[in-house]
Design a protein around this motif. Structure first.
Motif, PDB file in Angstrom:
ATOM      1  N   GLY A 264     -11.637  -0.971  -0.458  1.00  0.00           N
ATOM      2  CA  GLY A 264     -12.000  -0.237  -1.673  1.00  0.00           C
ATOM      3  C   GLY A 264     -10.819   0.492  -2.286  1.00  0.00           C
ATOM      4  O   GLY A 264     -10.929   1.096  -3.354  1.00  0.00           O
ATOM      5  N   ASP A 265      -9.649   0.422  -1.609  1.00  0.00           N
ATOM      6  CA  ASP A 265      -8.444   1.096  -2.101  1.00  0.00           C
ATOM      7  C   ASP A 265      -7.929   0.404  -3.365  1.00  0.00           C
ATOM      8  O   ASP A 265      -8.169  -0.781  -3.586  1.00  0.00           O
ATOM      9  CB  ASP A 265      -7.360   1.068  -1.016  1.00  0.00           C
ATOM     10  CG  ASP A 265      -6.456   2.287  -1.084  1.00  0.00           C
ATOM     11  OD1 ASP A 265      -6.374   2.891  -2.168  1.00  0.00           O
ATOM     12  OD2 ASP A 265      -5.828   2.638  -0.059  1.00  0.00           O
ATOM     13  N   THR A 266      -7.208   1.173  -4.178  1.00  0.00           N
ATOM     14  CA  THR A 266      -6.576   0.620  -5.378  1.00  0.00           C
ATOM     15  C   THR A 266      -5.109   0.351  -5.073  1.00  0.00           C
ATOM     16  O   THR A 266      -4.406   1.227  -4.557  1.00  0.00           O
ATOM     17  CB  THR A 266      -6.688   1.619  -6.556  1.00  0.00           C
ATOM     18  OG1 THR A 266      -8.061   1.938  -6.741  1.00  0.00           O
ATOM     19  CG2 THR A 266      -6.119   1.030  -7.840  1.00  0.00           C
ATOM     20  N   ILE A 267      -4.652  -0.875  -5.393  1.00  0.00           N
ATOM     21  CA  ILE A 267      -3.255  -1.239  -5.139  1.00  0.00           C
ATOM     22  C   ILE A 267      -2.510  -1.252  -6.470  1.00  0.00           C
ATOM     23  O   ILE A 267      -2.969  -1.831  -7.460  1.00  0.00           O
ATOM     24  CB  ILE A 267      -3.171  -2.635  -4.473  1.00  0.00           C
ATOM     25  CG1 ILE A 267      -3.818  -2.592  -3.070  1.00  0.00           C
ATOM     26  CG2 ILE A 267      -1.728  -3.112  -4.379  1.00  0.00           C
ATOM     27  CD1 ILE A 267      -3.928  -3.931  -2.385  1.00  0.00           C
ATOM     28  N   THR A 268      -1.332  -0.586  -6.502  1.00  0.00           N
ATOM     29  CA  THR A 268      -0.493  -0.571  -7.695  1.00  0.00           C
ATOM     30  C   THR A 268       0.967  -0.639  -7.254  1.00  0.00           C
ATOM     31  O   THR A 268       1.255  -0.652  -6.056  1.00  0.00           O
ATOM     32  CB  THR A 268      -0.798   0.681  -8.551  1.00  0.00           C
ATOM     33  OG1 THR A 268      -0.132   0.560  -9.799  1.00  0.00           O
ATOM     34  CG2 THR A 268      -0.380   1.968  -7.850  1.00  0.00           C
ATOM     35  N   LEU A 269       1.898  -0.693  -8.219  1.00  0.00           N
ATOM     36  CA  LEU A 269       3.319  -0.729  -7.869  1.00  0.00           C
ATOM     37  C   LEU A 269       3.843   0.693  -7.694  1.00  0.00           C
ATOM     38  O   LEU A 269       3.499   1.589  -8.472  1.00  0.00           O
ATOM     39  CB  LEU A 269       4.124  -1.446  -8.963  1.00  0.00           C
ATOM     40  CG  LEU A 269       3.877  -2.952  -9.121  1.00  0.00           C
ATOM     41  CD1 LEU A 269       4.696  -3.514 -10.267  1.00  0.00           C
ATOM     42  CD2 LEU A 269       4.206  -3.703  -7.833  1.00  0.00           C
ATOM     43  N   LYS A 270       4.696   0.886  -6.694  1.00  0.00           N
ATOM     44  CA  LYS A 270       5.206   2.223  -6.401  1.00  0.00           C
ATOM     45  C   LYS A 270       6.011   2.784  -7.588  1.00  0.00           C
ATOM     46  O   LYS A 270       5.886   3.951  -7.949  1.00  0.00           O
ATOM     47  CB  LYS A 270       6.092   2.151  -5.149  1.00  0.00           C
ATOM     48  CG  LYS A 270       6.580   3.513  -4.683  1.00  0.00           C
ATOM     49  CD  LYS A 270       7.656   3.388  -3.644  1.00  0.00           C
ATOM     50  CE  LYS A 270       8.256   4.765  -3.340  1.00  0.00           C
ATOM     51  NZ  LYS A 270       9.485   4.664  -2.556  1.00  0.00           N
ATOM     52  N   ASP A 271       6.835   1.924  -8.206  1.00  0.00           N
ATOM     53  CA  ASP A 271       7.722   2.394  -9.277  1.00  0.00           C
ATOM     54  C   ASP A 271       7.059   2.427 -10.654  1.00  0.00           C
ATOM     55  O   ASP A 271       7.569   3.051 -11.576  1.00  0.00           O
ATOM     56  CB  ASP A 271       8.980   1.503  -9.346  1.00  0.00           C
ATOM     57  CG  ASP A 271       9.754   1.549  -8.034  1.00  0.00           C
ATOM     58  OD1 ASP A 271       9.690   2.594  -7.361  1.00  0.00           O
ATOM     59  OD2 ASP A 271      10.404   0.540  -7.680  1.00  0.00           O
ATOM     60  N   ASN A 272       5.926   1.714 -10.798  1.00  0.00           N
ATOM     61  CA  ASN A 272       5.244   1.690 -12.099  1.00  0.00           C
ATOM     62  C   ASN A 272       3.731   1.739 -11.856  1.00  0.00           C
ATOM     63  O   ASN A 272       3.022   0.774 -12.068  1.00  0.00           O
ATOM     64  CB  ASN A 272       5.646   0.410 -12.854  1.00  0.00           C
ATOM     65  CG  ASN A 272       5.053   0.375 -14.251  1.00  0.00           C
ATOM     66  OD1 ASN A 272       4.638   1.401 -14.796  1.00  0.00           O
ATOM     67  ND2 ASN A 272       4.968  -0.822 -14.825  1.00  0.00           N
ATOM     68  N   PRO A 273       3.247   2.901 -11.392  1.00  0.00           N
ATOM     69  CA  PRO A 273       1.828   2.962 -10.981  1.00  0.00           C
ATOM     70  C   PRO A 273       0.867   2.997 -12.169  1.00  0.00           C
ATOM     71  O   PRO A 273       1.228   3.397 -13.265  1.00  0.00           O
ATOM     72  CB  PRO A 273       1.752   4.266 -10.177  1.00  0.00           C
ATOM     73  CG  PRO A 273       2.849   5.112 -10.720  1.00  0.00           C
ATOM     74  CD  PRO A 273       3.934   4.184 -11.197  1.00  0.00           C
ATOM     75  N   THR A 274      -0.372   2.566 -11.899  1.00  0.00           N
ATOM     76  CA  THR A 274      -1.434   2.667 -12.902  1.00  0.00           C
ATOM     77  C   THR A 274      -1.886   4.128 -12.969  1.00  0.00           C
ATOM     78  O   THR A 274      -1.691   4.890 -12.012  1.00  0.00           O
ATOM     79  CB  THR A 274      -2.605   1.730 -12.553  1.00  0.00           C
ATOM     80  OG1 THR A 274      -3.555   1.768 -13.604  1.00  0.00           O
ATOM     81  CG2 THR A 274      -3.295   2.128 -11.249  1.00  0.00           C
TER      82      THR A 274
END
Length: 598
Positions: A274-284
Motif C-alpha cells: 500500500g506504500d507509494t513509490i516515487t523518485l528520491k530526487d523528484n518526489p510526487t
C-alpha cells in the motif's frame, strides 16, 4: 487525458469456485501468451496448494497483448483474485491497480455471498464492472435466473450480461472486446514525477523482495533511486519488468504499466503493502492513502515440533509474511511446547493455508494450538487488556467485565434450508436480523453472531445443512459484553497449555466433556495409566482415563504360593507409579488438530 490509450488494467472478481482462474487460462490461450507445451490448468495459480485445492490464495498479475476486432493491438494487465471470504484483503489490494473488473457469476449457482461482497468492493474503488455469466456448458445452467438476480441485486440489464463457458472457451472473445470498449485506459501522465502504488510482493531467495507495482504517473527505470513514502526509505532499482506470466526484464516501467521491481531488499519487514513509490530526487507531492489494514480475526500459536527448529520457523514466517502481509505474528512461549509464535489470521482457512505453506515451502514440522479470538478484558483495577490466548487471560478475581467480537453474517441459501440454518445460528448464540427473498427459491439471511462461535466449523455446517448450496460472508461489527471462562487441560495432573480453551460460560461443561473424550480416543496407550482432566480454576468438570498397556509378569510362575505372584504384581505397580511420575505422555499431532476442529 491518458497518453496510454492502448492499455487496459482489469481484474476478475467472483465467489469461490465460480471459474476465475479458468477464465484467465482461456484468455491467455486465446492470445497465445503461453506456449502450449508449458500450459497447465490454473496457469496463474503457481502454488501447489492452489492447484490441489482448486482455489486462488494469492492475487496474480499477468500482461499480454490482444489484437481487437478494430485492428488495433492492446496491452491487457489482468489480475486474478481469490474468492474465499478469508482472502478479501487480496481482492481489495488488487482493485487499487485496476480501472475495471469482470464480475463472474456461475449460472448454475447464481449470485452468492462473496459475489455481493466483491461487487461492493469494486464499486467503492469506482471501477467499471462488466457482468459475466460463466459455466453455460453445465446441464444445470440457468441464464434466466442469473440475469434476474443480477438485475434485482445490482441493477444490471439483461443485455449487459455476457455469457461464457470458461472451460470450453465459448464467449471469451466477446468478453475481451467488452474489456477494450468499456474499460477506460489508465489516466497516465509520463511528464509528471513518478507516482506508483506497491500493491503486493513476494520473496525470492536470490533477488530478495520482488515488489509488484502499478505506475500511475512518470517513469521507473533501472538505476533510479526510489523513495517509499510511508516507510521513508530509499533504494536503488536493480531490475524492472513485466509478468508474462514469467518475469520478463525491461529497461523501464511507464505510466499505466503494471509490473515488478527488485531493489535487493533482503529484509521482508521493509516492504509495506500500500506504500507509494516515487523518485528520491523528484518526489510526487502527495502519497496515496494506505490500504485499510485488515485486522486479524483468529489467533493461534505455531510451534516447531523440535525446539531446535525455532530459528528456521522465525525465518520462514518472516518470508511468508512478505507474500501475505495480512497475517501478523509475535514471539511466544508455551510450557511444554517451548518457543514459537502467536499468529493472527483472517479466518480458519487462512490459518490452515499458512500452516500448510510453512510445512511445505520451508520443510517444517509444526504444532498449531486451538484458535481463539481477541477479547477485551476490563480488569478490576480499571485497566483494559486485549486477550487473544487462554494463557494471557487474567485470573477470575481480576476480571470486572469481558467483551467479545461480533460479526454480521450474510447467508445466501435455498429456501428449504432456511429453518436448519436459523436453528444453527440460534445454537451459536446468534440473533436474526432480517431476510430478503432472491427470486422464488433463494433467501438472503442476515444474523449477528459472536465471532468465537463461527471460526471453526460454522461454514462447514452451513454447507451440510443446505446440501452445499448456501454461501456465507461476514464482516466485523464491534465488541459486546459476554461471560467467558478458561478451561485448563491436565494429563496426569500436569497442565498442557496448548489445549487450554476460552469458552462461553454456558458451553463450558459440554466443551470440556467433548475435549476429554476426544483425547481419550486419540492418545495412544502408554506403559502406565494416563488421566485426562478438564477444569475451570481448581474445579475439575470432566475426566477420563486411558488404561495402561498390560504385561503379564506372572506368566512364568507355574503353581507355588500366591504370595510369590503378589510380590511380582506389587513390584510392577510400583514401577508403573514411578514411570507415571517421571514419564512424558506422548500426544500425537492429530490430537491437536482434532481438538482444534471441535
Amino acid at each position: 487525458m491518458s497518453n496510454r490509450p492502448d492499455i487496459r488494467n482489469f481484474c476478475i472478481i467472483a465467489h469461490i469456485d465460480h471459474g476465475k482462474s479458468t477464465l484467465a487460462d482461456r484468455m491467455l490461450e486465446l492470445v497465445g501468451a503461453i506456449d502450449k507445451r508449458k500450459f497447465t490448468d490454473q496457469m496463474l495459480d503457481s502454488m501447489e496448494l492452489e492447484k490441489e485445492r482448486g482455489i486462488t490464495i494469492k492475487a496474480k498479475a499477468v500482461r499480454f497483448t490482444y489484437k481487437a476486432d478494430d485492428g488495433n493491438e492492446y496491452i491487457l494487465n489482468l489480475i486474478d483474485t481469490p474468492g474465499h471470504v478469508d482472502f478479501t484483503y487480496e481482492v481489495a489490494k488488487s482493485l487499487k491497480a485496476c480501472e475495471g473488473a469482470l464480475l463472474l457469476v456461475d449460472v448454475s449457482q447464481g449470485i452468492e455471498a462473496q459475489t455481493m461482497g466483491n461487487f461492493y468492493l469494486a464499486l467503492e474503488n469506482d471501477l467499471r464492472i462488466i457482468p459475466v455469466g460463466n459455466k453455460i456448458d453445465l446441464p444445470s445452467a440457468n441464464r434466466k435466473r442469473t440475469a434476474e438476480e443480477l438485475h434485482d441485486i445490482f441493477g444490471f440489464k439483461e443485455e449487459e450480461v455476457t455469457y461464457v463457458s470458461a472451460k470450453e472457451g465459448t464467449g471469451v472473445r466477446a468478453v475481451m472486446e467488452r474489456i477494450i470498449k468499456e474499460i477506460s485506459p489508465p489516466a497516465a501522465d509520463e511528464t509528471k514525477p513518478l507516482k506508483a502504488i506497491l500493491f503486493d510482493s513476494v520473496f525470492d531467495l536470490y533477488k530478495g523482495a520482488i515488489v509488484f507495482v502499478r505506475v500511475f504517473d512518470g517513469k521507473l527505470a533501472v538505476g533510479d533511486t526510489i523513495l517509499m513514502m510511508h516507510k521513508n526509505a530509499t533504494y536503488r532499482v536493480e531490475e524492472v519488468g513485466f509478468f508474462v506470466p514469467e518475469q520478463l526484464k525491461q529497461n523501464e516501467l511507464r505510466a499505466g504499466d503494471v509490473g515488478y521491481i527488485c531493489c535487493n531488499i533482503k529484509n521482508p519487514q521493509e516492504v509495506d503493502v500500500g506504500d507509494t513509490i516515487t523518485l528520491k530526487d523528484n518526489p510526487t507531492e502527495k502519497p496515496f492513502e494506505g490500504y485499510k489494514k485488515m485486522s486479524p480475526m483468529v489467533f493461534s500459536g505455531i510451534f516447531p515440533t523440535a525446539p531446535k527448529d525455532y530459528p528456521q520457523l522465525r525465518e520462514a514466517i518472516e518470508k511468508l509474511h512478505l507474500s501475505d502481509s495480512s497475517f501478523v505474528f509475535e514471539p511466544d512461549s508455551l510450557g511444554a511446547l517451548g518457543y514459537g509464535f502467536r499468529c493472527g489470521f483472517l479466518g480458519l482457512l487462512h490459518m490452515e493455508i499458512v500452516q500448510e505453506r510453512l510445512e511445505r515451502e520451508f520443510s517444517l514440522d509444526l504444532i498449531v494450538t486451538s484458535p481463539s479470538v481477541m477479547y477485551q478484558v476490563k480488569k478490576t483495577d480499571g485497566e483494559t487488556v486485549n486477550v487473544d490466548s487462554p494463557h494471557h487471560l487474567p485470573g477470575e478475581t481480576e476480571i470486572a467485565e469481558v467483551f467479545e467480537p461480533y460479526i454480521q453474517a450474510t447467508v445466501l441459501t435455498p429456501i428449504d434450508a432456511m429453518d436448519a440454518i436459523c436453528e444453527l445460528a440460534k445454537s451459536r448464540r446468534g440473533e436474526f436480523i432480517k431476510s430478503d427473498y432472491l427470486g422464488k427459491d433463494r433467501i438472503n439471511l442476515v444474523f449477528e453472531l459472536p465471532l468465537a462461535e463461527i471460526i471453526v466449523d460454522f461454514y462447514d455446517k452451513i454447507k451440510s445443512a443446505s446440501k452445499g448450496y448456501a454461501s456465507f460472508e461476514y464482516e466485523f461489527i464491534g465488541y459486546r459484553k459476554t461471560e467467558i471462562v478458561k478451561i485448563d487441560l491436565f494429563l496426569n495432573k500436569k497442565p498442557v497449555e496448548a489445549f487450554s480453551l476460552i469458552v462461553h460460560k454456558e458451553k463450558a461443561y459440554t466443551k470440556a466433556r467433548g475435549v476429554v473424550e476426544k483425547l481419550k480416543e486419540l492418545i495412544p496407550r502408554q506403559m502406565y495409566e494416563v488421566s485426562i482432566q478438564a477444569g475451570i480454576g481448581a474445579r475439575i468438570i470432566a475426566a477420563e482415563k486411558v488404561s495402561a498397556l498390560k504385561k503379564n509378569v506372572t506368566a512364568k510362575c507355574y503353581g507355588g504360593d500366591i504370595s510369590r505372584k503378589r510380590k511380582l504384581w506389587e513390584k510392577q505397580k510400583k514401577g508403573k507409579k514411578r514411570m507415571k511420575q517421571i514419564g512424558m505422555v506422548t500426544v500425537p499431532q492429530e490430537a491437536f488438530w482434532e481438538v482444534l476442529k471441535m
